[in-house]
Design an enzyme around this catalytic site. Sequence first.
Site, short mmCIF file in Angstrom:
data_model
loop_
_atom_site.label_atom_id
_atom_site.label_comp_id
_atom_site.label_asym_id
_atom_site.label_seq_id
_atom_site.Cartn_x
_atom_site.Cartn_y
_atom_site.Cartn_z
CD GLU A 282 27.77 69.75 26.38
OE1 GLU A 282 27.33 70.85 26.69
OE2 GLU A 282 27.05 68.80 26.03
CD GLU B 59 27.90 76.69 23.13
OE1 GLU B 59 27.08 77.61 23.36
OE2 GLU B 59 27.74 75.54 23.57
CG ASP C 263 29.55 73.12 22.78
OD1 ASP C 263 29.89 74.13 23.39
OD2 ASP C 263 28.43 72.98 22.23
#
Length: 291
Positions: A105, A101, A103
């Site tokens: 955010e 993953e 990311d």
Amino acid sequence: MASLRAFLVALFIFAVAFDPSSVNAKISKSMYFYWGAQNSAMLGNGDDLQLVLNQASGSGVKSKRPFLFGSMQMLIKLVPGNSAGTVTAYYVSSSGDTHDEIDFEFLGNTSGQPYTIHTNIYTQGNGSREQQFRPWFDPTADFHNYTIHWNPTEVVWYIDNVPIRVFRNYENEGIAYPNKQGMRVYSSLWNADNWATQGGRVKIDWTVAPFIARYRNFRARACKWNGPVSINQCAANTPANWWTSPTYSKLSDAQLGQMNWVRDNYMIYNYCNDTRRFNGQMPPECFKAQF
Ligand SMILES: *[C@@H]1O[C@H](CO)[C@@H](O)[C@H](O)[C@H]1NC(C)=O
Ligand SMILES: *[C@@H]1O[C@H](CO)[C@@H](O)[C@H](O)[C@H]1NC(C)=O
Ligand SMILES: *[C@@H]1O[C@H](CO)[C@@H](O)[C@H](O)[C@H]1NC(C)=O
Ligand SMILES: *[C@@H]1O[C@H](CO)[C@@H](O)[C@H](O)[C@H]1NC(C)=O
């Protein structure tokens, strides 16, 4: 100069016209709601996505296809005003216990207080590699370009063409790298007021709901993934094999300068700095050059 420019323009048109792996469609063609569709909408011609969070639910979209390597661009305008307790995420992810993953955010805040831009990468299910930044602009006033660039050599997080972080491939030195699992592109907006804003001390103010994040111009210049048997096919079938070209394998000196400017002035947390958290046993990539 003029002829160089004409040549570059021609090359660009050629690359765009003949690169079958480039997904440059409306969001409604390339993504679908996996959560909270009843709240949210793809408006206009299908390229005005609004993710909504209200007391009933948050919402999220994911790409119809998984990809292996590519440049995943999304233009996002974050929740304005009092966004404390909300988190908007833009990321790529595979699935399962040993998932990979990458990311972005965006942790909301009370009106007038800055967002936190949180980044992380998981390899084989293992994350704990957070780096956080303050935006050097107001991310709620307009759309900004958040791009995850992922090739066999490195992962680069870009904001408005400025690289803010690099994670290089040191697989040959025993550090896992995301290069064996296809990942889908996701975005979501949810209630994270148990941790997001000032460590969970500031809760969502539901009187100002609904919270809305807006998206447009999703573009995956990426290799479509059809499962483990076709990794090489995936690359071989893409004529404009730009993600392995030297241009995309290493940042230029100018880009390094921009990244250092961001990291010197706007970085607020780096896991490689957090000796207390790791009890002195720092993750091995912290000792490797990343740029
Ligand atoms: C968004 O940023 C990426 C990475 O720098 C870049 O390749 C792309 O062209 C940018 N897109 C727009 C619309 O500016
Ligand atoms: C919110 O604002 C406060 C005060 O400026 C700051 O300490 C905090 O890091 C900001 N961001 C979040 C996500 O709490
Ligand atoms: C990393 O640690 C150094 C020394 O303790 C400190 O000066 C710096 O601000 C830290 N950087 C970040 C991003 O935490
Ligand atoms: C998981 O990641 C952490 C942080 O990077 C690292 O310290 C640890 O050794 C990793 N564990 C495994 C099993 O790879």
